[in-house]
Write a protein that holds these residues in place. Structure first.
Motif, PDB file in Angstrom:
ATOM      1  N   ARG A 200       0.832  -1.210   0.000  1.00  0.00           N
ATOM      2  CA  ARG A 200       0.000   0.000   0.000  1.00  0.00           C
ATOM      3  C   ARG A 200       0.867   1.261   0.000  1.00  0.00           C
ATOM      4  O   ARG A 200       0.507   2.274  -0.585  1.00  0.00           O
ATOM      5  N   GLY A 201       2.016   1.182   0.672  1.00  0.00           N
ATOM      6  CA  GLY A 201       2.932   2.318   0.663  1.00  0.00           C
ATOM      7  C   GLY A 201       3.512   2.563  -0.714  1.00  0.00           C
ATOM      8  O   GLY A 201       3.675   3.714  -1.139  1.00  0.00           O
ATOM      9  N   THR A 202       3.827   1.481  -1.429  1.00  0.00           N
ATOM     10  CA  THR A 202       4.339   1.607  -2.792  1.00  0.00           C
ATOM     11  C   THR A 202       3.319   2.312  -3.681  1.00  0.00           C
ATOM     12  O   THR A 202       3.674   3.172  -4.499  1.00  0.00           O
ATOM     13  N   THR A 203       2.062   1.965  -3.511  1.00  0.00           N
ATOM     14  CA  THR A 203       0.991   2.627  -4.269  1.00  0.00           C
ATOM     15  C   THR A 203       0.890   4.098  -3.894  1.00  0.00           C
ATOM     16  O   THR A 203       0.737   4.969  -4.761  1.00  0.00           O
ATOM     17  N   LEU A 204       0.998   4.379  -2.599  1.00  0.00           N
ATOM     18  CA  LEU A 204       0.906   5.757  -2.112  1.00  0.00           C
ATOM     19  C   LEU A 204       2.016   6.625  -2.697  1.00  0.00           C
ATOM     20  O   LEU A 204       1.779   7.734  -3.190  1.00  0.00           O
ATOM     21  N   PHE A 205       3.238   6.109  -2.673  1.00  0.00           N
ATOM     22  CA  PHE A 205       4.376   6.907  -3.121  1.00  0.00           C
ATOM     23  C   PHE A 205       4.525   6.918  -4.634  1.00  0.00           C
ATOM     24  O   PHE A 205       5.382   7.629  -5.167  1.00  0.00           O
ATOM     25  N   ALA A 206       3.701   6.134  -5.320  1.00  0.00           N
ATOM     26  CA  ALA A 206       3.683   6.195  -6.776  1.00  0.00           C
ATOM     27  C   ALA A 206       2.885   7.389  -7.277  1.00  0.00           C
ATOM     28  O   ALA A 206       3.023   7.782  -8.441  1.00  0.00           O
ATOM     29  N   LEU A 207       2.057   7.982  -6.397  1.00  0.00           N
ATOM     30  CA  LEU A 207       1.284   9.162  -6.785  1.00  0.00           C
ATOM     31  C   LEU A 207       2.232  10.340  -6.993  1.00  0.00           C
ATOM     32  O   LEU A 207       3.166  10.542  -6.209  1.00  0.00           O
ATOM     33  N   PRO A 208       2.030  11.123  -8.037  1.00  0.00           N
ATOM     34  CA  PRO A 208       2.977  12.209  -8.362  1.00  0.00           C
ATOM     35  C   PRO A 208       3.256  13.146  -7.197  1.00  0.00           C
ATOM     36  O   PRO A 208       4.411  13.550  -6.986  1.00  0.00           O
ATOM     37  N   GLN A 209       2.230  13.489  -6.421  1.00  0.00           N
ATOM     38  CA  GLN A 209       2.429  14.444  -5.327  1.00  0.00           C
ATOM     39  C   GLN A 209       3.232  13.841  -4.175  1.00  0.00           C
ATOM     40  O   GLN A 209       3.786  14.568  -3.339  1.00  0.00           O
ATOM     41  N   ASN A 210       3.319  12.500  -4.116  1.00  0.00           N
ATOM     42  CA  ASN A 210       4.050  11.846  -3.024  1.00  0.00           C
ATOM     43  C   ASN A 210       5.384  11.254  -3.465  1.00  0.00           C
ATOM     44  O   ASN A 210       6.144  10.773  -2.621  1.00  0.00           O
ATOM     45  N   ALA A 211       5.647  11.279  -4.769  1.00  0.00           N
ATOM     46  CA  ALA A 211       6.869  10.660  -5.295  1.00  0.00           C
ATOM     47  C   ALA A 211       8.148  11.220  -4.668  1.00  0.00           C
ATOM     48  O   ALA A 211       9.066  10.450  -4.363  1.00  0.00           O
ATOM     49  N   PRO A 212       8.251  12.541  -4.456  1.00  0.00           N
ATOM     50  CA  PRO A 212       9.481  13.044  -3.818  1.00  0.00           C
ATOM     51  C   PRO A 212       9.717  12.474  -2.429  1.00  0.00           C
ATOM     52  O   PRO A 212      10.854  12.164  -2.059  1.00  0.00           O
ATOM     53  N   ASP A 213       8.635  12.312  -1.652  1.00  0.00           N
ATOM     54  CA  ASP A 213       8.781  11.720  -0.315  1.00  0.00           C
ATOM     55  C   ASP A 213       9.226  10.266  -0.414  1.00  0.00           C
ATOM     56  O   ASP A 213      10.058   9.804   0.373  1.00  0.00           O
ATOM     57  N   GLY A 214       8.671   9.536  -1.381  1.00  0.00           N
ATOM     58  CA  GLY A 214       9.053   8.141  -1.557  1.00  0.00           C
ATOM     59  C   GLY A 214      10.507   8.008  -1.959  1.00  0.00           C
ATOM     60  O   GLY A 214      11.233   7.160  -1.430  1.00  0.00           O
ATOM     61  N   ALA A 215      10.942   8.854  -2.907  1.00  0.00           N
ATOM     62  CA  ALA A 215      12.337   8.809  -3.347  1.00  0.00           C
ATOM     63  C   ALA A 215      13.274   9.176  -2.208  1.00  0.00           C
ATOM     64  O   ALA A 215      14.344   8.567  -2.041  1.00  0.00           O
ATOM     65  N   ARG A 216      12.873  10.157  -1.394  1.00  0.00           N
ATOM     66  CA  ARG A 216      13.699  10.576  -0.262  1.00  0.00           C
ATOM     67  C   ARG A 216      13.815   9.444   0.764  1.00  0.00           C
ATOM     68  O   ARG A 216      14.879   9.237   1.361  1.00  0.00           O
ATOM     69  N   ALA A 217      12.730   8.702   0.954  1.00  0.00           N
ATOM     70  CA  ALA A 217      12.752   7.595   1.919  1.00  0.00           C
ATOM     71  C   ALA A 217      13.695   6.487   1.451  1.00  0.00           C
ATOM     72  O   ALA A 217      14.470   5.937   2.246  1.00  0.00           O
ATOM     73  N   ILE A 218      13.640   6.162   0.161  1.00  0.00           N
ATOM     74  CA  ILE A 218      14.522   5.117  -0.376  1.00  0.00           C
ATOM     75  C   ILE A 218      15.975   5.558  -0.308  1.00  0.00           C
ATOM     76  O   ILE A 218      16.863   4.788   0.070  1.00  0.00           O
ATOM     77  N   TRP A 219      16.218   6.819  -0.670  1.00  0.00           N
ATOM     78  CA  TRP A 219      17.584   7.342  -0.595  1.00  0.00           C
ATOM     79  C   TRP A 219      18.099   7.270   0.844  1.00  0.00           C
ATOM     80  O   TRP A 219      19.244   6.903   1.089  1.00  0.00           O
ATOM     81  N   GLY A 220      17.235   7.607   1.806  1.00  0.00           N
ATOM     82  CA  GLY A 220      17.625   7.553   3.215  1.00  0.00           C
ATOM     83  C   GLY A 220      17.975   6.142   3.652  1.00  0.00           C
ATOM     84  O   GLY A 220      18.931   5.942   4.416  1.00  0.00           O
ATOM     85  N   THR A 221      17.223   5.159   3.170  1.00  0.00           N
ATOM     86  CA  THR A 221      17.525   3.762   3.487  1.00  0.00           C
ATOM     87  C   THR A 221      18.898   3.373   2.959  1.00  0.00           C
ATOM     88  O   THR A 221      19.708   2.769   3.668  1.00  0.00           O
ATOM     89  N   CYS A 222      19.156   3.722   1.701  1.00  0.00           N
ATOM     90  CA  CYS A 222      20.435   3.349   1.084  1.00  0.00           C
ATOM     91  C   CYS A 222      21.601   4.109   1.706  1.00  0.00           C
ATOM     92  O   CYS A 222      22.700   3.552   1.859  1.00  0.00           O
ATOM     93  N   ASP A 223      21.376   5.356   2.087  1.00  0.00           N
ATOM     94  CA  ASP A 223      22.421   6.100   2.792  1.00  0.00           C
ATOM     95  C   ASP A 223      22.711   5.447   4.138  1.00  0.00           C
ATOM     96  O   ASP A 223      23.878   5.323   4.544  1.00  0.00           O
ATOM     97  N   ALA A 224      21.666   5.001   4.831  1.00  0.00           N
ATOM     98  CA  ALA A 224      21.854   4.338   6.129  1.00  0.00           C
ATOM     99  C   ALA A 224      22.664   3.053   5.965  1.00  0.00           C
ATOM    100  O   ALA A 224      23.517   2.731   6.803  1.00  0.00           O
ATOM    101  N   ILE A 225      22.404   2.310   4.889  1.00  0.00           N
ATOM    102  CA  ILE A 225      23.141   1.069   4.640  1.00  0.00           C
ATOM    103  C   ILE A 225      24.615   1.357   4.396  1.00  0.00           C
ATOM    104  O   ILE A 225      25.499   0.766   5.025  1.00  0.00           O
ATOM    105  N   TRP A 226      24.900   2.292   3.480  1.00  0.00           N
ATOM    106  CA  TRP A 226      26.291   2.599   3.166  1.00  0.00           C
ATOM    107  C   TRP A 226      27.038   3.146   4.395  1.00  0.00           C
ATOM    108  O   TRP A 226      28.189   2.797   4.639  1.00  0.00           O
ATOM    109  N   THR A 227      26.369   3.992   5.153  1.00  0.00           N
ATOM    110  CA  THR A 227      27.005   4.560   6.351  1.00  0.00           C
ATOM    111  C   THR A 227      27.291   3.476   7.376  1.00  0.00           C
ATOM    112  O   THR A 227      28.379   3.434   7.960  1.00  0.00           O
ATOM    113  N   ALA A 228      26.318   2.578   7.582  1.00  0.00           N
ATOM    114  CA  ALA A 228      26.504   1.497   8.549  1.00  0.00           C
ATOM    115  C   ALA A 228      27.632   0.551   8.130  1.00  0.00           C
ATOM    116  O   ALA A 228      28.313  -0.025   8.982  1.00  0.00           O
ATOM    117  N   LEU A 229      27.832   0.406   6.814  1.00  0.00           N
ATOM    118  CA  LEU A 229      28.882  -0.488   6.316  1.00  0.00           C
ATOM    119  C   LEU A 229      30.238   0.200   6.230  1.00  0.00           C
ATOM    120  O   LEU A 229      31.208  -0.383   5.743  1.00  0.00           O
TER     121      LEU A 229
END
Length: 233
Positions: free
Chosen positions: A110-139
């Motif tokens: 349901r979250g994937t559907t939510l963040f696929a909406l144009p008005q929410n896409a920036p928030d979704g992209a920011r969340a994914i980027w934050g996850t990947c930044d957390a992974i690289w930083t932790a490693l």
């Protein structure tokens, strides 16, 4: 504990209650106003306080759910012994830990559907980027140039595609997803090998000297991944 810290902790606890209550409704109503209203009632939270903590309602709760998954992943990474693993396997383990932290697949769907909406896409992209930044930083990533961005951008593509595969995977223990993840990381490692080949080739390294010198001036953000990057002379 200072009063401001106590207040922040209390607000986090209330938001956690709202999120836990919302997850009981997301499978049926999605991350919607109906879910947010039901969460307020179920968690017995004053509507004004709920709106103050989540001005955008269910969207803010969806982001909180994503952040909770990131935190669980980091806890697991901190307690795991990855020293015997190749680095590419550490990345794969981190992505796997992140997906396994999402115990409610329907909430993610349901979250994937939510963040696929144009008005929410920036928030979704920011969340994914934050996850990947957390992974690289932790490693232990210490890159301080354009590689800081390229690593996170590449992993964002790997993570996003793996999430979509995982959502449709009904194999035992998601074995097919982990095989898919390994293939995607192998693709990324081929790109890294190509970059190394270019660096080690006398002719190609000279041809790329200008672009590489330019890229070396691009620096990661100061003060957190949510801040803009910077340029050095």
């Amino acid at each position: 504990m200072p009063e401001t810290d106590q207040s922040a902790e209390a607000h986090r606890a209330v938001k956690d209650r709202l999120l836990d209550a919302a997850l009981m409704h997301v499978a049926f109503d999605g991350w919607t106003d109906a879910t947010f209203t039901a969460a307020i009632n179920d968690a017995d939270v004053e509507p004004a306080l709920a709106r103050a903590l989540c001005p955008r309602g269910a969207l803010d709760l969806a982001l909180a759910y994503h952040a909770r998954g990131d935190a669980l992943m980091l806890e697991r990474l901190a307690s795991a012994d990855l020293s015997a693993m190749r680095f590419r396997d550490r990345i794969a383990a981190a992505v796997r830990y992140r997906l396994e932290a999402s115990t409610d697949k329907e909430a993610v769907r349901r979250g994937t559907t939510l963040f696929a909406l144009p008005q929410n896409a920036p928030d979704g992209a920011r969340a994914i980027w934050g996850t990947c930044d957390a992974i690289w930083t932790a490693l232990g990533d210490t890159s301080d140039d354009f590689n800081w961005y390229s690593k996170r951008a590449t992993l964002s593509g790997v993570y996003s595609s793996t999430v979509l595969y995982w959502l449709g995977d009904d194999s035992e223990d998601h074995a097919a997803t982990w095989e898919f993840l390994d293939r995607r990381i192998d693709n990324v490692m081929q790109i890294e090998k190509l970059k190394a080949t270019v660096r080690d080739n006398p002719l190609l390294s000279k041809l790329m000297a200008g672009p590489m010198a330019l890229a070396s001036h691009i620096k990661p953000p100061q003060g957190g991944a949510h801040m803009p990057g910077r340029w050095t002379r």
